[in-house]
Write an enzyme that holds these catalytic residues in place. Structure first.
Site, PDB file in Angstrom:
ATOM      1  CG  ASP A 217      -4.578   2.167  -1.062  1.00  0.00           C
ATOM      2  OD1 ASP A 217      -4.799   2.209   0.169  1.00  0.00           O
ATOM      3  OD2 ASP A 217      -4.264   1.104  -1.636  1.00  0.00           O
ATOM      4  CG  HIS A 218      -9.062   1.741  -2.223  1.00  0.00           C
ATOM      5  ND1 HIS A 218      -8.008   1.781  -3.111  1.00  0.00           N
ATOM      6  CD2 HIS A 218      -9.398   0.433  -2.102  1.00  0.00           C
ATOM      7  CE1 HIS A 218      -7.719   0.545  -3.516  1.00  0.00           C
ATOM      8  NE2 HIS A 218      -8.553  -0.291  -2.910  1.00  0.00           N
TER       9      HIS A 218
ATOM     10  NE  ARG B 292      -2.524   0.784   4.604  1.00  0.00           N
ATOM     11  CZ  ARG B 292      -2.721  -0.482   4.285  1.00  0.00           C
ATOM     12  NH1 ARG B 292      -3.960  -0.968   4.274  1.00  0.00           N
ATOM     13  NH2 ARG B 292      -1.721  -1.287   3.970  1.00  0.00           N
TER      14      ARG B 292
ATOM     15  CG  HIS C 190      -3.629  -2.364  -1.287  1.00  0.00           C
ATOM     16  ND1 HIS C 190      -3.399  -1.280  -0.450  1.00  0.00           N
ATOM     17  CD2 HIS C 190      -3.303  -3.465  -0.563  1.00  0.00           C
ATOM     18  CE1 HIS C 190      -2.973  -1.720   0.728  1.00  0.00           C
ATOM     19  NE2 HIS C 190      -2.900  -3.033   0.677  1.00  0.00           N
TER      20      HIS C 190
ATOM     21  CG  HIS D  78       2.614  -2.914   9.716  1.00  0.00           C
ATOM     22  ND1 HIS D  78       3.395  -4.008   9.406  1.00  0.00           N
ATOM     23  CD2 HIS D  78       1.798  -2.727   8.637  1.00  0.00           C
ATOM     24  CE1 HIS D  78       3.070  -4.456   8.199  1.00  0.00           C
ATOM     25  NE2 HIS D  78       2.112  -3.701   7.717  1.00  0.00           N
TER      26      HIS D  78
ATOM     27  CE  LYS E 237       4.031  -0.563   6.053  1.00  0.00           C
ATOM     28  NZ  LYS E 237       2.863  -0.360   5.228  1.00  0.00           N
TER      29      LYS E 237
ATOM     30  CG  HIS F 246       6.855  -7.345   2.223  1.00  0.00           C
ATOM     31  ND1 HIS F 246       7.538  -6.183   2.482  1.00  0.00           N
ATOM     32  CD2 HIS F 246       5.538  -6.979   2.218  1.00  0.00           C
ATOM     33  CE1 HIS F 246       6.695  -5.183   2.605  1.00  0.00           C
ATOM     34  NE2 HIS F 246       5.469  -5.639   2.466  1.00  0.00           N
TER      35      HIS F 246
ATOM     36  CD  GLN G 105      -6.324  -7.449   5.554  1.00  0.00           C
ATOM     37  OE1 GLN G 105      -5.776  -6.926   6.517  1.00  0.00           O
ATOM     38  NE2 GLN G 105      -5.886  -7.285   4.320  1.00  0.00           N
TER      39      GLN G 105
ATOM     40  CE  LYS H  48      -2.798  -6.677   8.054  1.00  0.00           C
ATOM     41  NZ  LYS H  48      -3.342  -5.491   7.338  1.00  0.00           N
TER      42      LYS H  48
END
Length: 447
Positions: free
Chosen positions: A90-91, A93, A126, A194, A204, A220, A315, A318
């Site tokens: 999607d947008h 990545r 997302h 990841h 994934k 998860h 975010q 990470k």
């Protein structure tokens, strides 16, 4: 008369003035960290930024399609298959679909000119990808091609899901029926480190890519996130990966096209073919480029690679995990991250801003049954794990109150953060390890 003591003092002062200047990404620009040279234990960088591809992006992908790993060519697989579905990123990545999709479609048409082709956008958790974002990602020619259908996956839309089995961990595997009903299911993707699945890419695409929210949250779960194998660069004993791989096989994902990108998001390597072995070879390549040995230090500095990845605290967890892998227990993590958009996760913020003790928060996570996982619980759990072991100082544009409410310390500059770290540790000569881009490296513990 100058004494020996005076000479030693002069030398000491000069030595203290020798500084290492390290540029760190921060928002859309960056900052420079000035660190006394004698305190710098090491700098951990990925080699991906310096890797030079010998061919252009399209040539690299076409070569991978021409020589697939442990699989017939895509054109061969397409023969006799009328309903072909390609799972696409999607947008959120940086997968260069403008490069991959035209070549994949050409191969499909070579094997079956009349096949119906559907691009299933793997949004995972997302928001839906917009038409404008599809055009930006694939180009107008493909998006406006009437022979190609686009479907955007909505993980919360139960009527779009179908059950195709039970995961090894016990959860129900619900995936988008568009994928389940395909005669031939393939996927594109990219491989990078990841922070709990080990690597992105490969399996994934199915889980979490086109799975139900219920299935994603089960996968998860707190027990899996707590596993010592659910870490960056680790997948062989990773329970999260195990469920993901099983899901992709159960969905009959027959062919993948995965790329590796440099710092400018350009293709430097491609791996196509068998879901498992092509992905493994891609992971091995990334591990060789991004893998660095930890340099244990009382202070570890990390970033989230600058914009767009450092827009919020959510975010930025990470990048913190990279520092976690090299910081000595009880040490200080200096996280350099703009966070211009704030915390990025209201539930996560509320969890820590409540003033509750971190041990109590973690105990609650670990006591949560797999089927009771809530959205974004995994990010909060990893963040809590870090806070329990380290003192975190954020160099950020986010409001001080917000940072401190999330049980971290606030600094407006790197120099201020370093002084705060020294004060916390009670000494001004602690060694420092710097990770300029925490999301691009795999920090390995030394044996």
């Amino acid at each position: 008369m100058v004494t020996d003591t005076d000479i030693e003092l002069i030398f000491y002062r000069r030595r203290q003035l020798i500084m290492a200047s390290i540029k760190l990404p921060f928002g859309k620009s960056g900052i420079t960290a000035e660190i006394p040279d004698d305190r710098l234990a090491g700098v951990l960088r990925s080699e991906a930024g310096s890797y030079k591809a010998e061919k252009g992006e399209s040539e690299i992908v076409q070569d991978a399609l021409d020589e697939p790993i442990d699989s017939p060519k895509l054109s061969e697989l397409a023969k006799g298959k009328n309903n072909i579905v390609m799972i696409c990123s999607d947008h959120t990545r940086p997968v260069p679909s403008k490069v991959i999709a035209p070549l994949a479609i050409k191969e499909i048409r070579k094997g079956n000119p009349d096949a119906e082709i559907t691009m299933l956008i793997a949004t995972g958790f997302h928001r839906p990808t917009t038409h404008e974002e599809l055009v930006n990602k694939f180009g107008e020619d493909i998006v406006n091609d009437k022979s190609i259908k686009f479907v955007v996956h909505l993980s919360g839309k139960e009527e779009d899901m179908v059950s195709i089995g039970t995961l090894p961990s016990g959860g129900e595997l619900l995936i988008n029926k568009v994928a389940a009903e395909a005669d031939l299911l393939i996927s594109e993707g990219f491989i990078e480190p990841h922070f709990f699945a080990g690597f992105s890419g490969g399996r994934k695409s199915v889980l979490p890519g086109v799975s139900s929210r219920k299935t994603v949250m089960y996968n998860h779960n707190a027990e899996f996130i707590d596993s010592p194998y659910a870490r960056t660069g680790s997948y062989k004993k990773n329970p999260i990966h195990k469920d993901m791989l099983w899901a992709a096989k159960q969905a009959k994902l027959k062919f993948i096209i995965n790329v590796v990108l440099d710092a400018d998001k350009k293709v430097i390597k491609a791996f196509a073919g068998n879901l498992e072995t092509a992905h493994e070879q891609g992971c091995a390549f990334v591990d060789k480029l991004a893998g660095v040995d930890a340099i244990p230090s009382p202070i570890a500095v990390s970033t989230n690679g600058g914009y767009p990845l450092d827009q919020n605290v959510y975010q930025s967890v990470k990048g913190m995990t990279a520092a976690e892998a090299t910081c000595e227990p009880g040490g200080v993590i200096i996280m350099v991250s703009s966070c211009a958009d704030g915390h990025g996760g209201q539930d996560m913020y509320n969890c820590f801003a409540s003033g509750r003790d971190k041990e109590d928060i973690m105990d609650e996570f670990l006591a949560t049954p797999k089927d009771r996982t809530v959205p974004d619980q995994w990010e909060s759990q990893i963040f809590c794990r870090i806070l329990l072991k380290y003192h975190v100082i954020m160099v950020t544009e986010a409001p001080r109150e917000m940072v401190e409410n999330m049980q971290m310390s606030y600094a407006s500059s790197f120099d201020q953060a370093l002084k705060m770290a020294d004060a916390y540790l009670g000494k001004d000569d602690a060694k420092i390890t710097v990770i300029p881009d925490g999301v691009s490296v795999i920090v390995r513990a030394k044996d």
